[in-house]
Write an enzyme that holds these catalytic residues in place. Structure first.
Site, PDB file in Angstrom:
ATOM      1  NE  ARG A  15       9.443 101.860 112.932  1.00 24.85           N
ATOM      2  CZ  ARG A  15      10.739 101.831 113.235  1.00 24.85           C
ATOM      3  NH1 ARG A  15      11.658 101.963 112.277  1.00 24.85           N
ATOM      4  NH2 ARG A  15      11.140 101.627 114.475  1.00 24.85           N
ATOM      5  CG  ASP A  16      12.505  98.247 113.041  1.00 21.31           C
ATOM      6  OD1 ASP A  16      13.121  98.435 111.985  1.00 21.31           O
ATOM      7  OD2 ASP A  16      13.052  98.252 114.151  1.00 21.31           O
ATOM      8  CG  HIS A 208      14.125  99.369 119.019  1.00 20.68           C
ATOM      9  ND1 HIS A 208      12.875  99.348 118.451  1.00 20.68           N
ATOM     10  CD2 HIS A 208      15.001  99.106 118.013  1.00 20.68           C
ATOM     11  CE1 HIS A 208      12.973  99.076 117.155  1.00 20.68           C
ATOM     12  NE2 HIS A 208      14.260  98.934 116.874  1.00 20.68           N
ATOM     13  CG  HIS A 210      17.664  95.691 115.728  1.00 17.42           C
ATOM     14  ND1 HIS A 210      17.287  95.554 114.417  1.00 17.42           N
ATOM     15  CD2 HIS A 210      17.071  96.828 116.174  1.00 17.42           C
ATOM     16  CE1 HIS A 210      16.491  96.559 114.078  1.00 17.42           C
ATOM     17  NE2 HIS A 210      16.344  97.351 115.129  1.00 17.42           N
ATOM     18  CB  CYS A 241      17.892 100.149 110.499  1.00 16.48           C
ATOM     19  SG  CYS A 241      18.004 101.908 110.079  1.00 16.48           S
ATOM     20  CG  ASN A 250      13.037  95.258 116.067  1.00 15.65           C
ATOM     21  OD1 ASN A 250      12.960  95.617 114.907  1.00 15.65           O
ATOM     22  ND2 ASN A 250      13.224  96.101 117.056  1.00 15.65           N
TER      23      ASN A 250
END
Length: 305
Positions: A15-16, A208, A210, A241, A250
């Site tokens: 996803r990310d 979460h 990064h 993002c 990430n």
């Protein structure tokens, strides 16, 4: 249930890691990579988002990816949703684990989901009220530490938003997100300590992180020392993002898994099987990979041949 000496790594690459890649990754290739990640020992995977396909065309096949998970034994698929509409769509499509995202920062929330944080809070409330009991929910608090538009976010601002959200459902997993990668370990420690003390009935906390400034792994370690046992990571360090200019991927899954293995902490991940998948992920057209362990271990393997 995790063992006492274990952590849960949530793989968010599908996803990310993919959402900012412009060339469309064929759905069959995504499913193949997903199967390899599960074969490497990962279980919880954020497989995509139910979002506007025009805004994020890379994730337009999330329904198809979700359907494919029925044929992948052991996977626990999560999907990210930005509002009530897409949350309901995800449930109707068969999702049993939602990640609802909203930002502390007004600027980022409007850029990301076209709403104010208070409007997103009301949508979250409505979604919870309509959600069947068997659906799991995670709440991602974006820009909990720093905003790409406004800079450092005050701890009091994050807590003020959480004061509205936490009472709605205590069993929800709460994930504080370093959206820009600019948070430092002391800032992360301070906010988690304040939140854990303020909301003692919340038992499921996650981070979460990064790695834009190389602090992702340091932040993971600092929160492990505070008792957090759930960490998001992206294989090959993929990510960034689209609504946070300058944010890179990430913290790499293989970096987190390697660190915890050296510490004697179980992740359930087989690095010998994960590294080849990470190498494949790093070659995806349009991707911006990160991380260190992938390079180190492949160099060691190459020197032995």
């Amino acid at each position: 249930m995790m063992a006492a000496n274990a952590v849960d790594i949530v793989e968010v690459g599908p996803r990310d890691g993919y959402q900012g890649i412009k060339p469309f990754i064929p759905t069959a290739a995504k499913i193949g990579l997903l199967k390899q990640l599960i074969a490497a020992g990962l279980k919880r995977v954020e497989i995509g988002s139910f979002v506007n396909a025009i805004a994020l065309p890379q994730l337009a096949d999330t329904s198809e990816i979700l359907a494919s998970c029925r044929d992948i034994p052991g996977i626990v698929p999560q999907v990210l949703v930005p509002n009530e509409k897409y949350g309901r769509l995800a449930i109707d499509s068969g999702s049993r684990f939602l990640t609802f995202v909203l930002s502390v920062s007004e600027s980022h929330n409007r850029s990301n989901v076209r709403r104010s944080p208070l409007e997103s809070t009301e949508e979250y409330r409505s979604l919870l009220a309509a959600m069947p009991e068997h659906i799991d929910m995670r709440l991602n608090i974006a820009t909990a530490f720093d905003c790409p538009f406004d800079g450092r976010v005050a701890e009091t601002d994050t807590i003020a938003l959480l004061d509205l959200l936490v009472p709605m459902r205590l069993e929800v997993e709460l994930c504080l997100c370093d959206t820009t990668g600019r948070a430092s370990p002391d800032q992360v420690e301070g906010l988690f300590a304040a939140c854990m003390a303020r909301y003692p009935k919340v038992t499921r906390w996650a981070l979460h992180a990064h790695d834009t400034y190389g602090l992702g792994l340091a932040n993971v370690y600092s929160e492990w020392r505070q008792g957090v046992r759930v960490f998001d990571a992206s294989y090959a360090g993929l990510g960034g993002c689209p609504f946070a200019p300058g944010a890179t991927g990430n913290v790499a899954t293989e970096d987190v898994a390697w660190m915890f293995r050296r510490m004697g902490i179980s992740t359930g991940i087989d690095l010998d099987r994960l590294i080849p998948v990470a190498c494949d992920g790093a070659t995806i057209l349009g991707a911006t990979p990160g991380g260190r362990v992938r390079h180190a271990l492949t160099a060691i393997d190459g020197s032995r041949k």
